[in-house]
Write a protein that holds these residues in place. Structure first.
Motif, mmCIF file in Angstrom:
data_model
loop_
_atom_site.group_PDB
_atom_site.id
_atom_site.type_symbol
_atom_site.label_atom_id
_atom_site.label_comp_id
_atom_site.label_asym_id
_atom_site.label_seq_id
_atom_site.Cartn_x
_atom_site.Cartn_y
_atom_site.Cartn_z
ATOM 1 N N PRO A 106 0.797 -1.226 0.000
ATOM 2 C CA PRO A 106 0.000 0.000 0.000
ATOM 3 C C PRO A 106 0.830 1.277 0.000
ATOM 4 O O PRO A 106 0.266 2.370 -0.150
ATOM 5 C CB PRO A 106 -0.822 -0.116 1.289
ATOM 6 C CG PRO A 106 0.035 -0.915 2.204
ATOM 7 C CD PRO A 106 0.732 -1.903 1.316
ATOM 8 N N VAL A 107 2.148 1.173 0.170
ATOM 9 C CA VAL A 107 2.999 2.367 0.266
ATOM 10 C C VAL A 107 3.678 2.596 -1.086
ATOM 11 O O VAL A 107 4.513 1.804 -1.522
ATOM 12 C CB VAL A 107 4.049 2.213 1.384
ATOM 13 C CG1 VAL A 107 4.904 3.481 1.485
ATOM 14 C CG2 VAL A 107 3.358 1.929 2.722
ATOM 15 N N ARG A 132 11.134 -9.872 -14.824
ATOM 16 C CA ARG A 132 10.166 -10.842 -14.301
ATOM 17 C C ARG A 132 9.823 -10.576 -12.834
ATOM 18 O O ARG A 132 9.076 -11.336 -12.218
ATOM 19 C CB ARG A 132 10.682 -12.265 -14.491
ATOM 20 C CG ARG A 132 10.731 -12.676 -15.966
ATOM 21 C CD ARG A 132 11.310 -14.053 -16.164
ATOM 22 N NE ARG A 132 10.443 -15.111 -15.657
ATOM 23 C CZ ARG A 132 9.411 -15.617 -16.315
ATOM 24 N NH1 ARG A 132 9.092 -15.146 -17.509
ATOM 25 N NH2 ARG A 132 8.693 -16.602 -15.800
ATOM 26 N N PHE A 133 10.352 -9.499 -12.287
ATOM 27 C CA PHE A 133 9.977 -9.021 -10.953
ATOM 28 C C PHE A 133 9.125 -7.769 -11.137
ATOM 29 O O PHE A 133 9.600 -6.754 -11.656
ATOM 30 C CB PHE A 133 11.224 -8.692 -10.130
ATOM 31 C CG PHE A 133 11.863 -9.894 -9.493
ATOM 32 C CD1 PHE A 133 11.880 -10.048 -8.113
ATOM 33 C CD2 PHE A 133 12.443 -10.878 -10.275
ATOM 34 C CE1 PHE A 133 12.467 -11.157 -7.530
ATOM 35 C CE2 PHE A 133 13.034 -11.997 -9.707
ATOM 36 C CZ PHE A 133 13.043 -12.139 -8.329
ATOM 37 N N ARG A 134 7.877 -7.851 -10.711
ATOM 38 C CA ARG A 134 6.939 -6.748 -10.920
ATOM 39 C C ARG A 134 6.307 -6.342 -9.593
ATOM 40 O O ARG A 134 6.023 -7.191 -8.741
ATOM 41 C CB ARG A 134 5.868 -7.146 -11.936
ATOM 42 C CG ARG A 134 6.418 -7.406 -13.329
ATOM 43 C CD ARG A 134 5.324 -7.844 -14.282
ATOM 44 N NE ARG A 134 4.867 -9.198 -13.968
ATOM 45 C CZ ARG A 134 5.353 -10.296 -14.538
ATOM 46 N NH1 ARG A 134 6.342 -10.204 -15.426
ATOM 47 N NH2 ARG A 134 4.873 -11.486 -14.223
ATOM 48 N N PHE A 135 6.048 -5.053 -9.472
ATOM 49 C CA PHE A 135 5.504 -4.482 -8.231
ATOM 50 C C PHE A 135 4.334 -3.571 -8.570
ATOM 51 O O PHE A 135 4.323 -2.919 -9.617
ATOM 52 C CB PHE A 135 6.585 -3.671 -7.495
ATOM 53 C CG PHE A 135 7.806 -4.469 -7.149
ATOM 54 C CD1 PHE A 135 7.938 -5.066 -5.903
ATOM 55 C CD2 PHE A 135 8.834 -4.642 -8.078
ATOM 56 C CE1 PHE A 135 9.066 -5.802 -5.586
ATOM 57 C CE2 PHE A 135 9.966 -5.373 -7.769
ATOM 58 C CZ PHE A 135 10.078 -5.966 -6.521
ATOM 59 N N GLN A 136 3.370 -3.497 -7.657
ATOM 60 C CA GLN A 136 2.277 -2.555 -7.832
ATOM 61 C C GLN A 136 1.748 -2.114 -6.481
ATOM 62 O O GLN A 136 1.895 -2.816 -5.474
ATOM 63 C CB GLN A 136 1.156 -3.153 -8.669
ATOM 64 C CG GLN A 136 0.489 -4.391 -8.100
ATOM 65 C CD GLN A 136 -0.619 -4.892 -8.998
ATOM 66 O OE1 GLN A 136 -1.632 -4.218 -9.196
ATOM 67 N NE2 GLN A 136 -0.430 -6.081 -9.581
ATOM 68 N N LYS A 137 1.148 -0.941 -6.497
ATOM 69 C CA LYS A 137 0.494 -0.443 -5.290
ATOM 70 C C LYS A 137 -0.927 -0.979 -5.244
ATOM 71 O O LYS A 137 -1.657 -0.920 -6.233
ATOM 72 C CB LYS A 137 0.456 1.082 -5.267
ATOM 73 C CG LYS A 137 -0.313 1.634 -4.058
ATOM 74 C CD LYS A 137 -0.337 3.147 -3.994
ATOM 75 C CE LYS A 137 -1.172 3.611 -2.796
ATOM 76 N NZ LYS A 137 -1.170 5.075 -2.647
ATOM 77 N N LEU A 138 -1.314 -1.516 -4.090
ATOM 78 C CA LEU A 138 -2.687 -1.915 -3.832
ATOM 79 C C LEU A 138 -3.197 -0.973 -2.747
ATOM 80 O O LEU A 138 -2.694 -0.995 -1.617
ATOM 81 C CB LEU A 138 -2.747 -3.374 -3.367
ATOM 82 C CG LEU A 138 -4.114 -4.051 -3.388
ATOM 83 C CD1 LEU A 138 -4.693 -4.046 -4.797
ATOM 84 C CD2 LEU A 138 -4.011 -5.478 -2.875
ATOM 85 N N ASN A 146 -1.146 3.261 5.410
ATOM 86 C CA ASN A 146 -1.902 3.879 4.317
ATOM 87 C C ASN A 146 -3.267 4.339 4.816
ATOM 88 O O ASN A 146 -4.312 3.829 4.388
ATOM 89 C CB ASN A 146 -2.064 2.878 3.166
ATOM 90 C CG ASN A 146 -2.532 3.530 1.885
ATOM 91 O OD1 ASN A 146 -2.233 4.694 1.615
ATOM 92 N ND2 ASN A 146 -3.257 2.778 1.070
ATOM 93 N N PRO A 147 -3.286 5.338 5.718
ATOM 94 C CA PRO A 147 -4.555 5.744 6.328
ATOM 95 C C PRO A 147 -5.563 6.307 5.334
ATOM 96 O O PRO A 147 -6.766 6.288 5.603
ATOM 97 C CB PRO A 147 -4.132 6.802 7.356
ATOM 98 C CG PRO A 147 -2.777 7.248 6.925
ATOM 99 C CD PRO A 147 -2.144 6.064 6.288
#
Length: 276
Positions: A101-102, A119-125, A133-134
């Motif tokens: 979330p950050v 092949r390493f992937r990141f995303q914000k949820l 993540n207030p």
């Protein structure tokens, strides 16, 4: 203890083939691996590289992680688990997805890790969390993972359950079960409040857990409950069972003042429905 609770055990690490042992030692000592600036590490303390290498060894020896696995990192933070995995997972057969979330952590990982390892992937949820993540859009109990069913072989959930209330942890485990392939594994760390952990003798003095009402949650800091969350012994066992898992390992950590190879308590659970 709940009918589905698994007796805790402290087991010796599995003996590894010589080439795997060499690779893990090489990763632990590789001083050229990237590290984020110290002031950007927003979760976890201690030596960034050493802790990442330690957990990689646990994933392999306790969890059975293979180089060809499709890995999901729940709460990927600023890449503490991802960096050593870049050296272990096979560059063509293995893969990694991480979410957090950050945004700052996701951006560092994307620009530093994905740029070199596609092949390493990141995303914000954008899941709401009182500490991290207030302003999040989605509540933890309504969270759904942005991945197809049976997309992964191995899911990492390190120091995430230690910051979640019970109802949100239940949602996470249901979603993880959905995205795991049959016989896929979950490696989860937690604080389990068994009889020994309820006493203060020998326990990490920073973790003065007090039970929240009738439970199952225990909070170390009433002013910031999600800073460190523990659960009644048997509660996580039951959640895993009802989410479609069989627990293969429940190993207690040395935070409670016992001898162990790891600090937090470790669960390794296999999704039912496939061959071991």
């Amino acid at each position: 203890m709940n009918v589905h609770a698994v007796p805790s055990q402290n087991v010796p690490a599995a003996r590894l083939p010589a080439e795997t042992e060499w690779l893990l030692e090489h990763i632990a000592q590789n001083r050229f691996l990237p590290q984020p600036p110290a002031d950007s590490i927003f979760v976890g303390d201690g030596d960034f590289q050493a802790i990442g290498a330690e957990f990689l060894r646990h994933f392999v020896t306790l969890g059975g992680l293979r180089r060809s696995h499709r890995v999901l990192d729940v709460g990927s933070g600023i890449g503490r688990m991802a960096v050593p995995l870049t050296q272990y997972l096979h560059p063509e057969r293995g893969s990694y997805e991480g979410f957090d979330p950050v945004l700052d952590g996701v951006m560092w990982c994307t620009t530093t890790i994905t740029a070199a390892y596609p092949r390493f992937r990141f995303q914000k949820l954008d899941v709401a969390h009182a500490l991290y993540n207030p302003g999040g859009v989605v509540s933890g109990v309504e969270m759904s993972l942005p991945y197809a069913d049976a997309s992964f072989d191995f899911v990492v959930m390190v120091s995430v359950a230690t910051h979640l209330p019970a109802d949100e942890l239940a949602t996470y485990l249901r979603e993880i079960s959905r995205v795991l392939a049959p016989s896929g594994k979950l490696f989860l760390t937690a604080f389990v409040l068994d009889e020994r952990a309820r006493t203060t003798e020998g326990r990490d003095a920073r973790l003065g857990f007090a039970r929240d009402g009738e439970g199952p949650c225990w909070f170390a800091n009433p002013q910031a409950p999600l800073a460190a969350v523990g659960f009644d012994d048997g509660f996580i066992d039951e959640l895993l069972h009802t989410s479609g898992f069989d627990i293969g390992l429940k190993s207690l950590g040395h935070w409670r003042g016992v001898s162990a190879e790891h600090y937090q308590d470790v669960f390794v659970a296999m999704k039912r429905g496939g061959r071991p």
